[in-house]
Write a protein that holds these residues in place. Structure first.
Motif, PDB file in Angstrom:
ATOM      1  N   MET A 172       0.831  -1.192   0.000  1.00 28.39           N
ATOM      2  CA  MET A 172       0.000   0.000   0.000  1.00 28.39           C
ATOM      3  C   MET A 172       0.871   1.250   0.000  1.00 28.39           C
ATOM      4  SD  MET A 172      -1.180   2.798   1.879  1.00 28.39           S
ATOM      5  CE  MET A 172      -0.302   2.411   3.364  1.00 28.39           C
ATOM      6  N   SER A 173       0.482   2.212  -0.802  1.00 23.38           N
ATOM      7  CA  SER A 173       1.183   3.494  -0.796  1.00 23.38           C
ATOM      8  C   SER A 173       0.169   4.621  -0.998  1.00 23.38           C
ATOM      9  CB  SER A 173       2.246   3.545  -1.901  1.00 23.38           C
ATOM     10  OG  SER A 173       1.647   3.402  -3.177  1.00 23.38           O
ATOM     11  N   VAL A 174       0.404   5.723  -0.280  1.00 25.92           N
ATOM     12  CA  VAL A 174      -0.462   6.889  -0.402  1.00 25.92           C
ATOM     13  C   VAL A 174       0.122   7.789  -1.483  1.00 25.92           C
ATOM     14  CG1 VAL A 174      -1.443   8.881   0.775  1.00 25.92           C
ATOM     15  CG2 VAL A 174      -1.119   6.743   2.029  1.00 25.92           C
ATOM     16  N   LYS A 175      -0.611   7.977  -2.558  1.00 28.62           N
ATOM     17  CA  LYS A 175      -0.139   8.794  -3.671  1.00 28.62           C
ATOM     18  C   LYS A 175      -0.481  10.269  -3.481  1.00 28.62           C
ATOM     19  CE  LYS A 175       1.802   5.490  -5.837  1.00 28.62           C
ATOM     20  NZ  LYS A 175       3.285   5.468  -5.888  1.00 28.62           N
ATOM     21  N   ASN A 176      -1.554  10.523  -2.723  1.00 26.08           N
ATOM     22  CA  ASN A 176      -1.938  11.920  -2.515  1.00 26.08           C
ATOM     23  C   ASN A 176      -2.826  12.027  -1.282  1.00 26.08           C
ATOM     24  OD1 ASN A 176      -2.076  14.697  -3.183  1.00 26.08           O
ATOM     25  ND2 ASN A 176      -4.098  14.392  -4.096  1.00 26.08           N
ATOM     26  N   GLN A 186     -12.679  17.818   5.505  1.00 29.68           N
ATOM     27  CA  GLN A 186     -12.633  16.588   4.726  1.00 29.68           C
ATOM     28  C   GLN A 186     -11.245  16.403   4.139  1.00 29.68           C
ATOM     29  OE1 GLN A 186     -16.233  17.202   2.141  1.00 29.68           O
ATOM     30  NE2 GLN A 186     -16.663  15.102   2.759  1.00 29.68           N
ATOM     31  N   VAL A 187     -10.859  15.160   3.993  1.00 31.03           N
ATOM     32  CA  VAL A 187      -9.571  14.810   3.401  1.00 31.03           C
ATOM     33  C   VAL A 187      -9.812  13.744   2.339  1.00 31.03           C
ATOM     34  CG1 VAL A 187      -7.341  13.698   3.816  1.00 31.03           C
ATOM     35  CG2 VAL A 187      -8.210  15.393   5.431  1.00 31.03           C
ATOM     36  N   ALA A 188      -9.127  13.906   1.191  1.00 27.83           N
ATOM     37  CA  ALA A 188      -9.214  12.926   0.109  1.00 27.83           C
ATOM     38  C   ALA A 188      -7.878  12.194   0.015  1.00 27.83           C
ATOM     39  CB  ALA A 188      -9.561  13.599  -1.205  1.00 27.83           C
ATOM     40  N   LEU A 189      -7.914  10.890   0.221  1.00 31.14           N
ATOM     41  CA  LEU A 189      -6.722  10.051   0.132  1.00 31.14           C
ATOM     42  C   LEU A 189      -6.750   9.256  -1.163  1.00 31.14           C
ATOM     43  CD1 LEU A 189      -6.653   8.528   3.732  1.00 31.14           C
ATOM     44  CD2 LEU A 189      -4.915  10.038   2.775  1.00 31.14           C
ATOM     45  N   THR A 190      -5.665   9.316  -1.925  1.00 31.75           N
ATOM     46  CA  THR A 190      -5.518   8.464  -3.105  1.00 31.75           C
ATOM     47  C   THR A 190      -4.518   7.374  -2.747  1.00 31.75           C
ATOM     48  OG1 THR A 190      -5.930  10.318  -4.591  1.00 31.75           O
ATOM     49  CG2 THR A 190      -4.913   8.359  -5.541  1.00 31.75           C
ATOM     50  N   ALA A 218      -4.298   1.577   6.893  1.00 28.63           N
ATOM     51  CA  ALA A 218      -2.866   1.847   6.844  1.00 28.63           C
ATOM     52  C   ALA A 218      -2.585   3.261   6.339  1.00 28.63           C
ATOM     53  CB  ALA A 218      -2.170   0.811   5.966  1.00 28.63           C
ATOM     54  N   ALA A 219      -3.356   3.704   5.345  1.00 32.32           N
ATOM     55  CA  ALA A 219      -3.174   5.048   4.802  1.00 32.32           C
ATOM     56  C   ALA A 219      -3.525   6.113   5.836  1.00 32.32           C
ATOM     57  CB  ALA A 219      -4.035   5.223   3.555  1.00 32.32           C
ATOM     58  N   VAL A 220      -4.597   5.895   6.560  1.00 35.25           N
ATOM     59  CA  VAL A 220      -5.006   6.831   7.609  1.00 35.25           C
ATOM     60  C   VAL A 220      -3.933   6.925   8.683  1.00 35.25           C
ATOM     61  CG1 VAL A 220      -6.607   7.080   9.545  1.00 35.25           C
ATOM     62  CG2 VAL A 220      -7.496   6.687   7.253  1.00 35.25           C
ATOM     63  N   SER A 221      -3.382   5.779   9.066  1.00 37.08           N
ATOM     64  CA  SER A 221      -2.332   5.755  10.078  1.00 37.08           C
ATOM     65  C   SER A 221      -1.074   6.470   9.586  1.00 37.08           C
ATOM     66  CB  SER A 221      -2.012   4.312  10.456  1.00 37.08           C
ATOM     67  OG  SER A 221      -0.962   4.250  11.393  1.00 37.08           O
ATOM     68  N   GLU A 222      -0.715   6.233   8.338  1.00 32.15           N
ATOM     69  CA  GLU A 222       0.483   6.853   7.771  1.00 32.15           C
ATOM     70  C   GLU A 222       0.362   8.374   7.734  1.00 32.15           C
ATOM     71  OE1 GLU A 222       2.422   6.977   3.350  1.00 32.15           O
ATOM     72  OE2 GLU A 222       2.160   4.990   4.233  1.00 32.15           O
ATOM     73  N   GLU A 223      -0.829   8.868   7.434  1.00 35.57           N
ATOM     74  CA  GLU A 223      -1.037  10.307   7.339  1.00 35.57           C
ATOM     75  C   GLU A 223      -1.433  10.931   8.682  1.00 35.57           C
ATOM     76  OE1 GLU A 223      -0.403  12.171   4.689  1.00 35.57           O
ATOM     77  OE2 GLU A 223       0.270  10.354   3.640  1.00 35.57           O
ATOM     78  N   LYS A 224      -1.510  10.075   9.716  1.00 33.91           N
ATOM     79  CA  LYS A 224      -1.845  10.548  11.078  1.00 33.91           C
ATOM     80  C   LYS A 224      -3.169  11.321  11.105  1.00 33.91           C
ATOM     81  CE  LYS A 224       2.914  10.759  12.776  1.00 33.91           C
ATOM     82  NZ  LYS A 224       3.491  10.000  11.644  1.00 33.91           N
ATOM     83  N   THR A 232      -9.723   4.619  14.370  1.00 32.98           N
ATOM     84  CA  THR A 232      -9.866   4.542  12.931  1.00 32.98           C
ATOM     85  C   THR A 232     -10.794   3.400  12.586  1.00 32.98           C
ATOM     86  OG1 THR A 232      -7.634   5.366  12.655  1.00 32.98           O
ATOM     87  CG2 THR A 232      -8.606   4.221  10.792  1.00 32.98           C
ATOM     88  N   LYS A 233     -11.785   3.686  11.783  1.00 35.62           N
ATOM     89  CA  LYS A 233     -12.723   2.654  11.359  1.00 35.62           C
ATOM     90  C   LYS A 233     -12.377   2.181   9.958  1.00 35.62           C
ATOM     91  CE  LYS A 233     -16.557   4.252  14.170  1.00 35.62           C
ATOM     92  NZ  LYS A 233     -17.949   4.663  14.191  1.00 35.62           N
ATOM     93  N   LYS A 234     -12.665   0.934   9.714  1.00 33.01           N
ATOM     94  CA  LYS A 234     -12.385   0.402   8.391  1.00 33.01           C
ATOM     95  C   LYS A 234     -13.409   0.893   7.388  1.00 33.01           C
ATOM     96  CE  LYS A 234      -9.892  -3.626  10.034  1.00 33.01           C
ATOM     97  NZ  LYS A 234      -9.696  -5.068   9.890  1.00 33.01           N
ATOM     98  N   ALA A 235     -12.984   0.862   6.128  1.00 33.35           N
ATOM     99  CA  ALA A 235     -13.850   1.406   5.094  1.00 33.35           C
ATOM    100  C   ALA A 235     -15.127   0.612   4.953  1.00 33.35           C
ATOM    101  CB  ALA A 235     -13.100   1.418   3.758  1.00 33.35           C
ATOM    102  N   ALA A 236     -15.037  -0.678   5.160  1.00 34.91           N
ATOM    103  CA  ALA A 236     -16.224  -1.507   5.051  1.00 34.91           C
ATOM    104  C   ALA A 236     -15.997  -2.742   5.898  1.00 34.91           C
ATOM    105  CB  ALA A 236     -16.468  -1.911   3.586  1.00 34.91           C
ATOM    106  N   PRO A 237     -17.067  -3.360   6.439  1.00 33.91           N
ATOM    107  CA  PRO A 237     -16.898  -4.558   7.248  1.00 33.91           C
ATOM    108  C   PRO A 237     -16.247  -5.665   6.462  1.00 33.91           C
ATOM    109  CG  PRO A 237     -19.098  -3.666   7.490  1.00 33.91           C
ATOM    110  CD  PRO A 237     -18.443  -2.940   6.346  1.00 33.91           C
ATOM    111  N   LYS A 238     -15.299  -6.344   7.074  1.00 36.09           N
ATOM    112  CA  LYS A 238     -14.610  -7.429   6.391  1.00 36.09           C
ATOM    113  C   LYS A 238     -15.296  -8.744   6.696  1.00 36.09           C
ATOM    114  CE  LYS A 238     -10.238  -7.800   6.228  1.00 36.09           C
ATOM    115  NZ  LYS A 238      -8.802  -7.926   6.556  1.00 36.09           N
TER     116      LYS A 238
END
Length: 499
Positions: free
Chosen positions: A1-5, A13-17, A79-85, A486-492
């Motif tokens: 996983m990598s955060v591109k933007n 609001q924040v937009a993560l790519t 992981a992206a949310v954690s990386e961007e704090k 941090t909540k997950k995007a959708a239930p797994k």
């Protein structure tokens, strides 16, 4: 996983790519294969036994993509949310940007916990009432005690006003019994107005064992089909009883309290009334100050925070209604409401509560408020003693985080109150209604409709403890402080065990 933007948008609001590489995607595809393979038919194989490559050759490599994305995306988002704090509020809106055997990318737009700028919180002013207890107040409380200790004595005479008649009755409309018109061994206080007008008056003069028919005409505004109808009640008096109210003397004081004299009891009642009223006055003063603090903050409140608080209010309303023995759906029907309108009514008080919570947290941070382990343990002991429990047992109902949060809030509010100026309280009683001298009436809030009535009733725990309120109250169904995890995007879905 990598955060591109990571792009900050308006209104918190924040937009993560985010991109998920080939290796991670292939691992998710393998999990997807193991999960759904038993649903796929492959000639020559029993269900669930066909190799992944065979299925992909037959149906195309994309067959597992959707399920694999559902598996991989939540972990990638976290992981992206954690990386961007980031501190997300609610669930993100997700847009899939691309997908291939080399991986996939997506855009997640989410509200984040807002930055709060405090306004003035020291040196505020608000009206504060004076507490007075009159002789009439003490006498009223004594009368209530006497009423609770009243005895019922059987008497051998006809029914008089003020007596309690134990009766059997059955109502007839056009010589036919009607629903709800029958009762047995019912204790009816004559003169209480509990029954239809004219009913109690016609029992006067009847003796135990006597029966007779009573003619009644229901009022035109009666709530059932009997409105305006003439009916006959056949009534039998089983017994006649009268109330014996105890005399308010020293013997009464000994019977109902730990005191030996009526004068001691009266002084205790006076002290308790004064304490109750002082608590009410202090709480109203604190609320008035904290409303100013909440109104003074600068921040964009994320709508998901308001929606979540509104849901809590509505759930609390449902619990209150059900505790009264009324089905919630029936309550909505009687009130002319539906779920959507109740939620809409909850928005205004929910926004006010969220702003207060944000203000409290910002205030505690600005003042460096801290709570020690010793203070937490002391609060457990205090609350446990109040409820007749052991501290260790109380900890099963209220976790340490809840206690700490409430103590922090109490200290934060104290900062505001200690520096505040109390101005003269001028009570404006509603027309035709007077309050006890010096006693402040409960503060009315805007939009006091069904959803806001979901705010705790007297004696129930409020969403946040304020001012001098004690921290721990182990109420059943007690709401714990919201954790901004941090909540997950959708239930797994759980992975199917490997054979």
């Amino acid at each position: 996983m990598s955060v591109k933007n990571c792009e900050k948008l308006e209104k918190n609001q924040v937009a993560l790519t985010v991109e998920v590489d080939a290796a991670a995607f292939d691992a998710a595809i393998e999990k997807a294969y193991r999960k759904v393979r038993h649903q796929i038919n492959v000639p020559g194989f029993r269900k669930g036994k066909a190799p992944r490559k065979m299925i992909e050759n037959l149906y195309g490599v994309e067959i597992f993509y959707d399920e694999a994305i559902n598996i991989a995306m939540p972990d990638a988002y976290v992981a992206a949310v954690s990386e961007e704090k980031l501190e997300p509020v609610g669930y993100p809106e997700v847009e899939l940007l691309s997908v291939s055997k080399d991986g996939f990318s997506f855009k997640a737009t989410v509200y984040v916990y807002p930055e709060v700028t405090l306004g003035q919180y020291k040196g505020l002013s608000a009206p504060k009432g004076e507490v007075k207890v009159t002789e009439e107040d003490i006498q009223e409380r004594l009368n209530q005690l006497a009423e609770r200790n009243t005895r019922m004595l059987g008497v051998d005479r006809p029914v008089e006003n003020g007596d309690v008649a134990n009766i059997d009755f059955e109502g007839f409309l056009d010589n036919k019994p009607f629903d709800g018109g029958k009762g047995e061994n019912f204790d009816l206080e004559i003169g209480s107005g509990s029954f239809v007008p004219g009913f109690e008056e016609q029992l006067a003069g009847m003796a135990a064992g006597e029966e007779k028919d009573i003619d009644i005409t229901f009022p035109e505004d009666y709530h059932a089909d009997l409105a305006g109808k003439a009916v006959v009640f056949h009534v039998k008096v089983n017994a006649v009883k009268r109330k014996e109210v105890p005399a308010l003397d020293d013997e009464f004081a000994k019977d109902v309290s730990e005191f030996d004299t009526l004068e001691e009891l009266k002084k205790d009642i006076e002290a308790k009334i004064a304490a109750d009223r002082q608590n009410a006055v202090d709480h109203a003063f604190e609320e008035a100050l904290m409303e100013q603090v909440a109104e003074g903050i600068q921040c964009d409140v994320p709508q998901p925070m308001v929606d979540e608080q509104a849901r809590r209010f509505v759930e609390n309303l449902k619990m209150q209604i059900q505790q009264q023995g009324i089905p919630y759906e029936q309550y909505l029907k009687l009130a002319g409401l539906d779920d959507e309108s109740v939620m809409a009514q909850a928005q205004t008080p929910a926004l006010r509560q969220v702003r207060l919570d944000l203000a409290l947290e910002a205030l505690a941070k600005a003042e460096g408020v801290e709570v020690s382990d010793e203070e937490i343990e002391a609060e457990y002991e205090r609350a446990a003693g109040q409820y007749g429990m052991k501290a260790e047992d109380l900890k099963k109902y209220i976790d340490q985080g809840t206690i700490k949060n409430q103590l922090v809030n109490t200290k934060a509010v104290k900062v505001v109150v200690d520096s505040a100026i109390a101005t003269k309280f001028e009570e404006k009683a509603p027309e035709g209604e007077e309050s006890a001298e010096g006693e402040e009436k409960p503060k009315k809030r805007a939009s006091k409709k069904a959803a806001e009535s979901a705010e705790p009733a007297e004696g129930e725990e409020k969403p946040k403890k304020r001012a001098s309120k004690k921290a721990a109250e182990p109420t059943e169904g007690e709401e714990k402080p919201k954790k901004r995890t941090t909540k997950k995007a959708a239930p797994k879905d759980e992975e199917e065990p490997e054979e």
